[in-house]
Each structure stands twice: as C-alpha cells, then as structure tokens.
Scaffold this motif. Structure first.
Motif, PDB file in Angstrom:
ATOM      1  N   VAL A 111     -14.719   3.028   4.020  1.00 22.19           N
ATOM      2  CA  VAL A 111     -15.349   4.153   3.332  1.00 22.19           C
ATOM      3  C   VAL A 111     -16.852   3.902   3.191  1.00 22.19           C
ATOM      4  CG1 VAL A 111     -15.466   5.355   1.101  1.00 22.19           C
ATOM      5  CG2 VAL A 111     -13.243   4.909   2.182  1.00 22.19           C
ATOM      6  N   LEU A 112     -17.231   2.690   2.830  1.00 24.31           N
ATOM      7  CA  LEU A 112     -18.649   2.357   2.719  1.00 24.31           C
ATOM      8  C   LEU A 112     -19.353   2.526   4.064  1.00 24.31           C
ATOM      9  CD1 LEU A 112     -20.987   1.331   0.998  1.00 24.31           C
ATOM     10  CD2 LEU A 112     -20.261  -1.004   1.538  1.00 24.31           C
ATOM     11  N   ALA A 113     -18.737   2.032   5.132  1.00 26.04           N
ATOM     12  CA  ALA A 113     -19.313   2.196   6.471  1.00 26.04           C
ATOM     13  C   ALA A 113     -19.417   3.677   6.831  1.00 26.04           C
ATOM     14  CB  ALA A 113     -18.467   1.449   7.507  1.00 26.04           C
ATOM     15  N   GLY A 114     -18.400   4.458   6.477  1.00 24.73           N
ATOM     16  CA  GLY A 114     -18.433   5.894   6.743  1.00 24.73           C
ATOM     17  C   GLY A 114     -19.541   6.594   5.974  1.00 24.73           C
ATOM     18  N   ALA A 115     -19.759   6.171   4.726  1.00 25.36           N
ATOM     19  CA  ALA A 115     -20.825   6.770   3.910  1.00 25.36           C
ATOM     20  C   ALA A 115     -22.195   6.486   4.525  1.00 25.36           C
ATOM     21  CB  ALA A 115     -20.753   6.244   2.477  1.00 25.36           C
ATOM     22  N   VAL A 126       0.842  -1.203   0.000  1.00 24.19           N
ATOM     23  CA  VAL A 126       0.000   0.000   0.000  1.00 24.19           C
ATOM     24  C   VAL A 126       0.874   1.250   0.000  1.00 24.19           C
ATOM     25  CG1 VAL A 126      -1.690   1.331   1.314  1.00 24.19           C
ATOM     26  CG2 VAL A 126      -1.936  -1.147   1.126  1.00 24.19           C
ATOM     27  N   ARG A 127       0.662   2.084  -1.011  1.00 21.08           N
ATOM     28  CA  ARG A 127       1.335   3.374  -1.073  1.00 21.08           C
ATOM     29  C   ARG A 127       0.547   4.352  -0.216  1.00 21.08           C
ATOM     30  NH1 ARG A 127      -0.744   5.679  -4.331  1.00 21.08           N
ATOM     31  NH2 ARG A 127       0.214   7.250  -5.440  1.00 21.08           N
ATOM     32  N   HIS A 128       1.243   5.201   0.475  1.00 18.24           N
ATOM     33  CA  HIS A 128       0.559   6.265   1.206  1.00 18.24           C
ATOM     34  C   HIS A 128       1.460   7.492   1.218  1.00 18.24           C
ATOM     35  CE1 HIS A 128       2.982   4.308   4.290  1.00 18.24           C
ATOM     36  NE2 HIS A 128       2.934   5.438   4.981  1.00 18.24           N
ATOM     37  N   THR A 129       0.817   8.636   1.060  1.00 20.27           N
ATOM     38  CA  THR A 129       1.571   9.883   1.002  1.00 20.27           C
ATOM     39  C   THR A 129       1.513  10.631   2.321  1.00 20.27           C
ATOM     40  OG1 THR A 129      -0.371  11.015   0.134  1.00 20.27           O
ATOM     41  CG2 THR A 129       1.201  10.153  -1.475  1.00 20.27           C
ATOM     42  N   THR A 130       0.700  10.131   3.216  1.00 30.88           N
ATOM     43  CA  THR A 130       0.550  10.768   4.511  1.00 30.88           C
ATOM     44  C   THR A 130       0.304   9.689   5.558  1.00 30.88           C
ATOM     45  OG1 THR A 130      -0.625  12.497   5.731  1.00 30.88           O
ATOM     46  CG2 THR A 130      -1.945  11.130   4.272  1.00 30.88           C
ATOM     47  N   VAL A 131       0.481  10.029   6.790  1.00 36.12           N
ATOM     48  CA  VAL A 131       0.241   9.095   7.891  1.00 36.12           C
ATOM     49  C   VAL A 131      -0.919   9.661   8.707  1.00 36.12           C
ATOM     50  CG1 VAL A 131       1.221   8.089   9.975  1.00 36.12           C
ATOM     51  CG2 VAL A 131       2.648   8.363   7.945  1.00 36.12           C
ATOM     52  N   ALA A 132      -1.830   8.785   9.095  1.00 38.33           N
ATOM     53  CA  ALA A 132      -2.978   9.209   9.899  1.00 38.33           C
ATOM     54  C   ALA A 132      -2.957   8.463  11.227  1.00 38.33           C
ATOM     55  CB  ALA A 132      -4.262   8.913   9.151  1.00 38.33           C
ATOM     56  N   GLY A 133      -3.409   9.109  12.252  1.00 40.52           N
ATOM     57  CA  GLY A 133      -3.479   8.458  13.555  1.00 40.52           C
ATOM     58  C   GLY A 133      -4.786   7.712  13.723  1.00 40.52           C
ATOM     59  N   GLY A 134      -4.844   6.883  14.712  1.00 39.69           N
ATOM     60  CA  GLY A 134      -6.080   6.183  15.034  1.00 39.69           C
ATOM     61  C   GLY A 134      -6.350   4.996  14.130  1.00 39.69           C
ATOM     62  N   TYR A 135      -7.538   4.478  14.281  1.00 37.15           N
ATOM     63  CA  TYR A 135      -7.935   3.283  13.545  1.00 37.15           C
ATOM     64  C   TYR A 135      -8.626   3.628  12.236  1.00 37.15           C
ATOM     65  CZ  TYR A 135      -6.799   0.789  17.842  1.00 37.15           C
ATOM     66  OH  TYR A 135      -6.149   0.264  18.927  1.00 37.15           O
ATOM     67  N   SER A 136      -8.920   2.578  11.480  1.00 39.60           N
ATOM     68  CA  SER A 136      -9.376   2.727  10.112  1.00 39.60           C
ATOM     69  C   SER A 136     -10.895   2.667   9.917  1.00 39.60           C
ATOM     70  CB  SER A 136      -8.710   1.630   9.268  1.00 39.60           C
ATOM     71  OG  SER A 136      -8.965   1.792   7.919  1.00 39.60           O
ATOM     72  N   MET A 137     -11.599   1.890  10.710  1.00 38.72           N
ATOM     73  CA  MET A 137     -13.028   1.611  10.456  1.00 38.72           C
ATOM     74  C   MET A 137     -13.907   2.301  11.462  1.00 38.72           C
ATOM     75  SD  MET A 137     -15.579  -0.156   9.015  1.00 38.72           S
ATOM     76  CE  MET A 137     -15.392  -1.745   8.250  1.00 38.72           C
ATOM     77  N   PRO A 138     -14.831   3.146  11.043  1.00 36.35           N
ATOM     78  CA  PRO A 138     -15.144   3.649   9.710  1.00 36.35           C
ATOM     79  C   PRO A 138     -14.286   4.871   9.369  1.00 36.35           C
ATOM     80  CG  PRO A 138     -16.753   4.506  11.249  1.00 36.35           C
ATOM     81  CD  PRO A 138     -15.813   3.611  12.038  1.00 36.35           C
ATOM     82  N   SER A 139     -14.309   5.261   8.120  1.00 31.28           N
ATOM     83  CA  SER A 139     -13.558   6.437   7.686  1.00 31.28           C
ATOM     84  C   SER A 139     -14.242   7.706   8.196  1.00 31.28           C
ATOM     85  CB  SER A 139     -13.484   6.470   6.159  1.00 31.28           C
ATOM     86  OG  SER A 139     -13.052   7.737   5.712  1.00 31.28           O
ATOM     87  N   GLY A 140     -13.576   8.408   9.100  1.00 29.59           N
ATOM     88  CA  GLY A 140     -14.139   9.644   9.656  1.00 29.59           C
ATOM     89  C   GLY A 140     -14.290  10.741   8.614  1.00 29.59           C
ATOM     90  N   HIS A 141     -13.336  10.830   7.686  1.00 29.86           N
ATOM     91  CA  HIS A 141     -13.448  11.821   6.618  1.00 29.86           C
ATOM     92  C   HIS A 141     -14.696  11.557   5.771  1.00 29.86           C
ATOM     93  CE1 HIS A 141      -9.303  12.904   7.562  1.00 29.86           C
ATOM     94  NE2 HIS A 141      -9.393  13.912   6.715  1.00 29.86           N
ATOM     95  N   THR A 142     -14.960  10.275   5.502  1.00 28.00           N
ATOM     96  CA  THR A 142     -16.121   9.931   4.684  1.00 28.00           C
ATOM     97  C   THR A 142     -17.411  10.192   5.450  1.00 28.00           C
ATOM     98  OG1 THR A 142     -14.777   8.258   3.580  1.00 28.00           O
ATOM     99  CG2 THR A 142     -17.152   8.127   3.247  1.00 28.00           C
ATOM    100  N   VAL A 143     -17.413   9.906   6.745  1.00 26.46           N
ATOM    101  CA  VAL A 143     -18.583  10.231   7.576  1.00 26.46           C
ATOM    102  C   VAL A 143     -18.860  11.726   7.469  1.00 26.46           C
ATOM    103  CG1 VAL A 143     -19.489  10.365   9.931  1.00 26.46           C
ATOM    104  CG2 VAL A 143     -18.249   8.319   9.213  1.00 26.46           C
ATOM    105  N   ALA A 144     -17.829  12.541   7.665  1.00 28.15           N
ATOM    106  CA  ALA A 144     -18.002  13.999   7.624  1.00 28.15           C
ATOM    107  C   ALA A 144     -18.462  14.465   6.242  1.00 28.15           C
ATOM    108  CB  ALA A 144     -16.700  14.698   8.008  1.00 28.15           C
ATOM    109  N   ALA A 145     -17.867  13.911   5.194  1.00 26.92           N
ATOM    110  CA  ALA A 145     -18.236  14.332   3.841  1.00 26.92           C
ATOM    111  C   ALA A 145     -19.698  14.004   3.535  1.00 26.92           C
ATOM    112  CB  ALA A 145     -17.315  13.667   2.814  1.00 26.92           C
ATOM    113  N   PHE A 146     -20.127  12.778   3.843  1.00 30.37           N
ATOM    114  CA  PHE A 146     -21.511  12.417   3.558  1.00 30.37           C
ATOM    115  C   PHE A 146     -22.478  13.150   4.482  1.00 30.37           C
ATOM    116  CE2 PHE A 146     -19.823   9.243   0.786  1.00 30.37           C
ATOM    117  CZ  PHE A 146     -20.838   9.025  -0.148  1.00 30.37           C
ATOM    118  N   ALA A 147     -22.142  13.290   5.754  1.00 31.18           N
ATOM    119  CA  ALA A 147     -23.010  14.029   6.678  1.00 31.18           C
ATOM    120  C   ALA A 147     -23.164  15.471   6.200  1.00 31.18           C
ATOM    121  CB  ALA A 147     -22.440  13.987   8.091  1.00 31.18           C
ATOM    122  N   GLY A 148     -22.065  16.103   5.832  1.00 28.00           N
ATOM    123  CA  GLY A 148     -22.108  17.495   5.399  1.00 28.00           C
ATOM    124  C   GLY A 148     -22.770  17.693   4.053  1.00 28.00           C
ATOM    125  N   PHE A 149     -22.320  16.942   3.051  1.00 28.66           N
ATOM    126  CA  PHE A 149     -22.866  17.150   1.704  1.00 28.66           C
ATOM    127  C   PHE A 149     -24.333  16.739   1.605  1.00 28.66           C
ATOM    128  CE2 PHE A 149     -18.315  17.116   0.198  1.00 28.66           C
ATOM    129  CZ  PHE A 149     -18.328  18.417  -0.279  1.00 28.66           C
TER     130      PHE A 149
END
Length: 186
Positions: A151-155, A93-116
């Motif tokens: 990501v699906l769980a976050g959506a 897996v390539r990654h350009t950044t490092v994130a803290g915490g766990y993976s499931m669910p994607s918090g960014h995706t939760v925020a994006a779907f909740a907001g949009f």
C-alpha cells in the motif's frame, strides 16, 4: 525484504486485518476499496469532463493520465517483484474476496492516490483527498489483499503519477495556448 521490515509489515497487517475486524468494517471496507478501481475513476472522469467547466475538464485529463501511467507501472512492477498476496501465504489472514495477480504494489492504492491527488490539484482540500486515498489503501490491508508495504509503494507511485500527469497537462495546456496566441497574431 529486511526481517525488521517484514516484522513491521506483518504486525500492521495483523492489526488491521485481525485485531480491528468487525461486522461493520466488513461491510464498509469493500465499499471503500471501490474508490481504487479503474471503473470508478473512468466513470468519475467522464462525469467531470462531460458535465464540468474548464477546471473539471483539466482535472479529468490529469486524473486519467495519472491513472493510465499508474496502471501500466504498477502492473509492470507486480510482474517483476512477483510478491504473493498475504492471504495466499499466511494462514491467519482473513479475506472476504480473492484477487488475481501479485501483491506489490497495490494497484487500487496507486489508482486512489493518482486520482485523488489529481483532483486536489484543481479543487484544493489536500487533506480530504489524502484521507480518501488513504482509506482505500487501508481497506486493501483490512481485506487481506495487500501488505502495508504494498500500500505504501502504491501510494508513492500514485502520487508520482499524479505529479507527472500535472506536468503533462501544463505542457499540453501551454502548447495549446502558445499555438492559439500565434494564430491570433497573423
């Protein structure tokens, strides 16, 4: 996780994270992922509330309510599920950044779907907002920070939070209107 689901998760992750990789997407995806940050949404909601009319204020209330719910629910689920991020356990897996915490669910995706989705309730254009939220989720896979199932769980969680926030807004609005009506009758 069922072996078939894990296989699908890894295949989709490989497709987005390795097969599609390009210098252009390496620049674009971090920009797209910003649409799932709490900072982005707080700033956008403040702008809507301070500069907008009634619909914009209502959209800001719904979005902020959904985002707060989504944040606490996703962080709680992450602690319970405790799934490591893909780049932490998969060598390719390539990654350009490092994130803290766990993976499931994607918090960014939760925020994006909740907001949009919250914005859709007041401004229409469901496909535009679904596409924007989906691009945030896709960016998280591309960047190697989440599995597709994260990501699906976050959506799903984000959409549920948006609908719950809409119901809360309707109750708050009704309470305010009902009180106002009672005051005028006296």
């Amino acid at each position: 996780m069922h072996p078939n689901l894990l296989g699908a998760d890894l295949s989709i992750l490989y497709f987005f994270n390795s097969f599609l990789s390009s210098p252009f997407l390496d620049l674009l995806m971090p920009l797209l992922t910003f649409g799932g940050t709490q900072v982005f949404w707080v700033i956008l909601c403040l702008i809507l509330y301070l500069l907008g009319g009634e619909d914009e204020k209502e959209a800001a209330f719904i979005a902020l309510t959904a985002l707060v719910m989504g944040f606490f629910l996703s962080e709680s689920l992450k602690m319970v599920i405790a799934r490591p991020r893909p780049y932490e356990v998969i060598g390719w897996v390539r990654h350009t950044t490092v994130a803290g915490g766990y993976s499931m669910p994607s918090g960014h995706t939760v925020a994006a779907f909740a907001g949009f989705i919250s914005l859709y309730f007041k401004f229409g254009s469901p496909w535009l907002f679904i596409i924007l939220a989906s691009l945030v989720g896709t960016s998280r896979i591309y960047l190697g920070l989440h599995y597709p199932s994260d990501v699906l769980a976050g959506a799903v969680l984000g959409v549920l939070c948006a609908f719950t926030a809409l119901k809360i807004e309707e109750r708050v609005k009704c309470f305010g209107l009902c009180r106002f009506d009672r005051l005028q009758q006296h």
